[in-house]
Design a protein around this motif. Structure first.
Motif, PDB file in Angstrom:
ATOM      1  N   GLY A 138       0.799  -1.218   0.000  1.00 19.74           N
ATOM      2  CA  GLY A 138       0.000   0.000   0.000  1.00 19.74           C
ATOM      3  C   GLY A 138       0.829   1.264   0.000  1.00 19.74           C
ATOM      4  O   GLY A 138       0.326   2.345  -0.262  1.00 19.74           O
ATOM      5  N   SER A 139       2.147   1.136   0.266  1.00 22.12           N
ATOM      6  CA  SER A 139       3.019   2.314   0.353  1.00 22.12           C
ATOM      7  C   SER A 139       3.839   2.531  -0.917  1.00 22.12           C
ATOM      8  O   SER A 139       4.570   3.511  -1.017  1.00 22.12           O
ATOM      9  N   GLU A 140       3.754   1.623  -1.893  1.00 16.29           N
ATOM     10  CA  GLU A 140       4.548   1.747  -3.108  1.00 16.29           C
ATOM     11  C   GLU A 140       4.167   2.998  -3.896  1.00 16.29           C
ATOM     12  O   GLU A 140       3.010   3.429  -3.891  1.00 16.29           O
ATOM     13  N   SER A 141       5.147   3.581  -4.588  1.00 20.50           N
ATOM     14  CA  SER A 141       4.896   4.799  -5.368  1.00 20.50           C
ATOM     15  C   SER A 141       4.265   4.485  -6.715  1.00 20.50           C
ATOM     16  O   SER A 141       3.655   5.355  -7.334  1.00 20.50           O
ATOM     17  N   THR A 142       4.390   3.249  -7.179  1.00 15.51           N
ATOM     18  CA  THR A 142       3.814   2.845  -8.453  1.00 15.51           C
ATOM     19  C   THR A 142       3.435   1.379  -8.390  1.00 15.51           C
ATOM     20  O   THR A 142       4.079   0.592  -7.687  1.00 15.51           O
ATOM     21  N   LEU A 143       2.397   0.991  -9.112  1.00 17.20           N
ATOM     22  CA  LEU A 143       1.912  -0.384  -9.080  1.00 17.20           C
ATOM     23  C   LEU A 143       2.977  -1.365  -9.553  1.00 17.20           C
ATOM     24  O   LEU A 143       3.044  -2.499  -9.083  1.00 17.20           O
ATOM     25  N   LYS A 144       3.844  -0.918 -10.464  1.00 12.84           N
ATOM     26  CA  LYS A 144       4.866  -1.825 -10.996  1.00 12.84           C
ATOM     27  C   LYS A 144       5.919  -2.187  -9.956  1.00 12.84           C
ATOM     28  O   LYS A 144       6.698  -3.114 -10.157  1.00 12.84           O
ATOM     29  N   LYS A 145       5.937  -1.466  -8.829  1.00 17.36           N
ATOM     30  CA  LYS A 145       6.876  -1.812  -7.759  1.00 17.36           C
ATOM     31  C   LYS A 145       6.279  -2.812  -6.778  1.00 17.36           C
ATOM     32  O   LYS A 145       6.974  -3.289  -5.882  1.00 17.36           O
ATOM     33  N   CYS A 146       4.999  -3.113  -6.938  1.00 17.38           N
ATOM     34  CA  CYS A 146       4.388  -4.152  -6.105  1.00 17.38           C
ATOM     35  C   CYS A 146       4.867  -5.519  -6.574  1.00 17.38           C
ATOM     36  O   CYS A 146       5.221  -5.712  -7.740  1.00 17.38           O
ATOM     37  N   GLY A 147       4.847  -6.463  -5.671  1.00 16.59           N
ATOM     38  CA  GLY A 147       5.107  -7.835  -6.069  1.00 16.59           C
ATOM     39  C   GLY A 147       3.891  -8.403  -6.783  1.00 16.59           C
ATOM     40  O   GLY A 147       2.808  -7.841  -6.765  1.00 16.59           O
ATOM     41  N   SER A 148       4.084  -9.529  -7.438  1.00 12.38           N
ATOM     42  CA  SER A 148       2.956 -10.266  -8.018  1.00 12.38           C
ATOM     43  C   SER A 148       3.359 -11.729  -8.093  1.00 12.38           C
ATOM     44  O   SER A 148       4.541 -12.054  -8.192  1.00 12.38           O
ATOM     45  N   VAL A 149       2.368 -12.600  -8.005  1.00  9.81           N
ATOM     46  CA  VAL A 149       2.679 -14.026  -8.058  1.00  9.81           C
ATOM     47  C   VAL A 149       3.266 -14.390  -9.412  1.00  9.81           C
ATOM     48  O   VAL A 149       4.184 -15.173  -9.524  1.00  9.81           O
ATOM     49  N   ILE A 150       2.737 -13.802 -10.465  1.00  8.27           N
ATOM     50  CA  ILE A 150       3.282 -14.036 -11.808  1.00  8.27           C
ATOM     51  C   ILE A 150       3.224 -12.721 -12.573  1.00  8.27           C
ATOM     52  O   ILE A 150       2.221 -12.033 -12.560  1.00  8.27           O
ATOM     53  N   TRP A 151       4.321 -12.365 -13.238  1.00  3.11           N
ATOM     54  CA  TRP A 151       4.396 -11.121 -14.011  1.00  3.11           C
ATOM     55  C   TRP A 151       4.589 -11.472 -15.484  1.00  3.11           C
ATOM     56  O   TRP A 151       5.552 -12.128 -15.858  1.00  3.11           O
ATOM     57  N   GLY A 152       3.644 -11.026 -16.296  1.00  2.00           N
ATOM     58  CA  GLY A 152       3.824 -11.138 -17.743  1.00  2.00           C
ATOM     59  C   GLY A 152       3.551 -12.503 -18.322  1.00  2.00           C
ATOM     60  O   GLY A 152       3.816 -12.740 -19.497  1.00  2.00           O
ATOM     61  N   PHE A 153       3.029 -13.458 -17.537  1.00  2.00           N
ATOM     62  CA  PHE A 153       2.716 -14.774 -18.067  1.00  2.00           C
ATOM     63  C   PHE A 153       1.227 -14.838 -18.389  1.00  2.00           C
ATOM     64  O   PHE A 153       0.408 -14.265 -17.701  1.00  2.00           O
ATOM     65  N   GLN A 154       0.851 -15.582 -19.389  1.00  2.00           N
ATOM     66  CA  GLN A 154      -0.530 -15.618 -19.835  1.00  2.00           C
ATOM     67  C   GLN A 154      -1.211 -16.929 -19.437  1.00  2.00           C
ATOM     68  O   GLN A 154      -0.569 -17.920 -19.120  1.00  2.00           O
ATOM     69  N   GLY A 155      -2.539 -16.922 -19.481  1.00  2.00           N
ATOM     70  CA  GLY A 155      -3.307 -18.139 -19.302  1.00  2.00           C
ATOM     71  C   GLY A 155      -3.400 -18.637 -17.877  1.00  2.00           C
ATOM     72  O   GLY A 155      -3.662 -19.807 -17.643  1.00  2.00           O
ATOM     73  N   VAL A 156      -3.185 -17.764 -16.886  1.00  2.00           N
ATOM     74  CA  VAL A 156      -3.212 -18.218 -15.495  1.00  2.00           C
ATOM     75  C   VAL A 156      -4.181 -17.405 -14.652  1.00  2.00           C
ATOM     76  O   VAL A 156      -4.197 -17.519 -13.448  1.00  2.00           O
ATOM     77  N   CYS A 157      -5.006 -16.596 -15.299  1.00  2.00           N
ATOM     78  CA  CYS A 157      -5.880 -15.680 -14.562  1.00  2.00           C
ATOM     79  C   CYS A 157      -7.325 -16.135 -14.651  1.00  2.00           C
ATOM     80  O   CYS A 157      -7.839 -16.394 -15.742  1.00  2.00           O
ATOM     81  N   GLN A 158      -7.988 -16.224 -13.499  1.00  2.00           N
ATOM     82  CA  GLN A 158      -9.401 -16.603 -13.472  1.00  2.00           C
ATOM     83  C   GLN A 158     -10.288 -15.364 -13.569  1.00  2.00           C
ATOM     84  O   GLN A 158     -11.229 -15.328 -14.357  1.00  2.00           O
ATOM     85  N   SER A 159     -10.020 -14.354 -12.756  1.00  2.00           N
ATOM     86  CA  SER A 159     -10.761 -13.084 -12.831  1.00  2.00           C
ATOM     87  C   SER A 159      -9.979 -12.147 -13.740  1.00  2.00           C
ATOM     88  O   SER A 159      -8.952 -11.630 -13.334  1.00  2.00           O
ATOM     89  N   LYS A 160     -10.439 -11.959 -14.963  1.00  2.00           N
ATOM     90  CA  LYS A 160      -9.579 -11.415 -16.002  1.00  2.00           C
ATOM     91  C   LYS A 160      -9.147  -9.973 -15.823  1.00  2.00           C
ATOM     92  O   LYS A 160      -8.129  -9.569 -16.339  1.00  2.00           O
ATOM     93  N   SER A 161      -9.898  -9.159 -15.108  1.00  2.00           N
ATOM     94  CA  SER A 161      -9.544  -7.745 -15.023  1.00  2.00           C
ATOM     95  C   SER A 161      -9.778  -7.196 -13.623  1.00  2.00           C
ATOM     96  O   SER A 161     -10.835  -7.418 -13.041  1.00  2.00           O
ATOM     97  N   ALA A 162      -8.768  -6.482 -13.125  1.00  2.00           N
ATOM     98  CA  ALA A 162      -8.918  -5.768 -11.858  1.00  2.00           C
ATOM     99  C   ALA A 162      -9.408  -4.357 -12.138  1.00  2.00           C
ATOM    100  O   ALA A 162      -9.081  -3.756 -13.167  1.00  2.00           O
ATOM    101  N   GLY A 163     -10.187  -3.832 -11.219  1.00  2.00           N
ATOM    102  CA  GLY A 163     -10.680  -2.471 -11.351  1.00  2.00           C
ATOM    103  C   GLY A 163     -10.539  -1.699 -10.055  1.00  2.00           C
ATOM    104  O   GLY A 163     -10.327  -2.280  -8.989  1.00  2.00           O
ATOM    105  N   VAL A 164     -10.641  -0.387 -10.163  1.00  2.00           N
ATOM    106  CA  VAL A 164     -10.492   0.487  -9.001  1.00  2.00           C
ATOM    107  C   VAL A 164     -11.500   1.620  -9.094  1.00  2.00           C
ATOM    108  O   VAL A 164     -11.764   2.142 -10.190  1.00  2.00           O
ATOM    109  N   ILE A 165     -12.063   1.958  -7.969  1.00  2.00           N
ATOM    110  CA  ILE A 165     -12.782   3.230  -7.834  1.00  2.00           C
ATOM    111  C   ILE A 165     -12.037   4.055  -6.797  1.00  2.00           C
ATOM    112  O   ILE A 165     -11.882   3.633  -5.648  1.00  2.00           O
ATOM    113  N   CYS A 166     -11.506   5.190  -7.224  1.00  2.00           N
ATOM    114  CA  CYS A 166     -10.853   6.123  -6.300  1.00  2.00           C
ATOM    115  C   CYS A 166     -11.860   7.218  -5.930  1.00  2.00           C
ATOM    116  O   CYS A 166     -12.802   7.500  -6.679  1.00  2.00           O
TER     117      CYS A 166
END
Length: 544
Positions: free
Chosen positions: A305-333
């Motif tokens: 929650g303190s990162e300056s950019t989303l790309k600095k967050c960790g992720s279980v998999i970065w840039g790999f395809q075919g492993v996502c069940q919920s295809k899109s994340a969304g945000v309301i600010c």
């Protein structure tokens, strides 16, 4: 004999010196790439080099490797043995770095020599080998890494096409200006004098041809400086304003989506901050937002929650395809904020056309206040104040009359109308005090400081799954409730099963968060658990 005894201490001292010098060995290397700053990651352990599994391998881990090797910033984190399969042991898997580690071996992992992968899953890294010094991330004096040495670049051997490659490599926008005459001060590194001959479409400056140049008189007076456009690496699309919608991330020159698996409020907070859109109102999955297009760049984003950019967050998999069940994340600010007070009190500012604006007290009433307090996850409005009660703002003035009914979820959903009858200035900035609502409670225990954990989200109380629930998460709850220190973190519905939604699955707190909702989690609004696995807490306060 005395002579031999006199020599022994000297021998011991020299041996100790040799040990100290040789102990500072390199523990990581990149092999199979075009330079020492790109390739398959190998780690030295027990005297043997081995590879790293690509499971959970992302830019956070790549950043540690690049830093450890003195190779600049990470360009990409790669898997599937991108640089060819290694050999020997697979030393590390499920590596989790936060980015501050000095060496990859300091990062957490599933354990040494836990062979849950094979060499087809070897992780790789591409580091930039180029940096801009003395300015910002996207501007400064240009330095290039050559033979493990950072070198300044002579302006006579560098042109616009070279600049395009450097800006792209640093994940910045197009070059704005190439500057000579040591515009960002003189460097003290060696001078790179070979002529760089990029075509302009290369992904890295080290892939450009070079040729010796003897006709240029280069000195530190001729250090080249470069200004690239500060590119936005995240955006929200298909929403009703720039601060809501499907999350898209810019990577490898292409916009792609973020998988909704594991998407939570901590990640949403990073997006809202990066876009200067206020606080997060909600973190959504593709059940609530439109499907995105292009590659799925991030899967199971893990943010503190303190990162300056989303790309600095960790992720279980970065840039790999075919492993996502919920295809899109969304945000309301929120697009609304209170300044100069606390989270739930201050001078009101509204985001309009990407500009924060102060609000005139004459165009704002109690029903409008109810919407703002609800949007900020605060309680009911306590007081609406005029006369710049929280000091005068220096933002532009919002003068349209806001006409909320009071039941809207966001202030941007309220109708507005032009109003010319009010004389508005910063002396009339509106201030607002909301009740600072509690977002967590303990139910079913012997006091308010012990019981089943329940979280308020979207106006409804729900429970927390006990998966990965431990004393770190319990400490956040106890602090938030002003209940002292955690005594125990409990699972299996110790205080009885709850009802309603199970809001979180597998909380990921660091222990320093001010509220449980600021912790990361593998999944919000997920139902991998049931009420037989509701989490509980006992805090030290009010034990009897």
């Amino acid at each position: 004999m005395l002579r031999m005894m006199g020599r022994c201490p000297m021998f011991i001292i020299l041996s100790a010196v040799v040990i100290i010098i040789t102990a500072d060995r390199v523990n990581v290397r990149l092999v199979g790439g075009h330079s020492r700053c790109a390739g398959t990651v190998e780690v030295l352990h027990r005297g043997q080099w081995g590879t790293v599994c690509d499971l959970a391998w992302d830019l956070a881990e790549a950043a540690v490797v690049c830093k450890e090797l003195g190779c600049g910033e990470p360009v990409d984190a790669l898997g599937n043995a991108h640089f060819g399969q290694g050999s020997g042991p697979i030393w590390m898997s499920f590596v989790r770095c936060i980015g501050f580690e000095s060496t990859l071996k300091d990062c957490r992992s599933a354990g040494w020599d836990q062979n849950i992968c094979n060499h087809a899953n070897d992780a790789g890294v591409i580091c930039s080998g180029v940096r801009l010094v003395g300015g910002s991330r996207c501007s400064g004096r240009l330095e290039i890494l050559h033979d493990q040495t950072w070198m300044s670049v002579c302006d006579a051997v560098f042109d616009q096409q070279d600049a395009e490659v450097v800006c792209r490599e640093l994940d910045c926008g197009a070059p704005v200006q190439v500057l000579g005459a040591a515009a960002f001060d003189k460097g003290d590194t060696q001078m790179w004098t070979q002529e760089i001959q990029c075509k302009g479409n290369e992904s890295q400056i080290h892939l450009c041809p070079t040729s010796p140049s003897h006709e240029n008189n280069c000195s530190y007076e001729n250090d080249v400086g470069l200004m690239c456009a500060e590119i936005i690496n995240v955006r929200l699309v298909n929403g009703n304003n720039p601060c809501s919608g499907t999350v898209e991330v810019h990577h490898r020159g292409q916009w792609g989506t973020v998988c909704g698996d594991g998407w939570d409020l901590a990640a949403a907070a990073v997006v809202c901050r990066e876009l200067d859109c206020g606080d997060p109102v909600d973190a959504l999955s593709d059940a609530q937002v439109g499907l995105g297009s292009g590659p799925v760049w991030m899967n199971n984003a893990i943010c503190s929650g303190s990162e300056s950019t989303l790309k600095k967050c960790g992720s279980v998999i970065w840039g790999f395809q075919g492993v996502c069940q919920s295809k899109s994340a969304g945000v309301i600010c929120s697009g609304v904020r209170l300044v100069g007070g606390s989270h739930c009190s201050g001078r009101l500012e509204i985001l309009h056309d990407q500009t924060w604006m102060s609000v005139c007290a004459a165009v704002f009433d109690q029903q409008d206040a109810e919407v703002v307090c609800r949007e900020l996850d605060c309680g009911a409005p306590v007081q609406v104040l005029g006369a710049a009660a929280f000091d005068k703002g220096d933002a532009q003035m919002w003068t349209q009359e806001i006409q909320c009914r009071g039941n809207e979820s966001q202030i941007h959903l309220c109708p507005t109308s032009l109003s010319h009858k009010y004389n508005c200035s910063h002396d009339n900035d509106v201030g607002l005090v909301c009740a600072d609502r509690v977002n967590v409670r303990l139910v079913g225990g012997h006091s308010r400081c012990a019981g089943r954990v329940e979280v308020l989200h979207r106006g409804q109380w729900g429970t927390v799954c006990d998966a990965a629930w431990d004393m770190t998460e319990a400490a956040v709850v106890c602090r938030e409730l002003d209940c002292g220190e955690p005594v125990d973190a409990l699972g299996d519905a110790y205080f009885g099963p709850g009802s309603g939604p199970i809001w979180t699955n597998r909380m990921l707190c660091t222990g320093s968060e001010t509220t449980l909702k600021n912790c990361g989690s593998v999944q919000w609004f997920g139902y991998d658990c049931n009420h037989g696995t509701d989490a509980g807490v006992i805090c030290s306060g009010e034990l009897f």
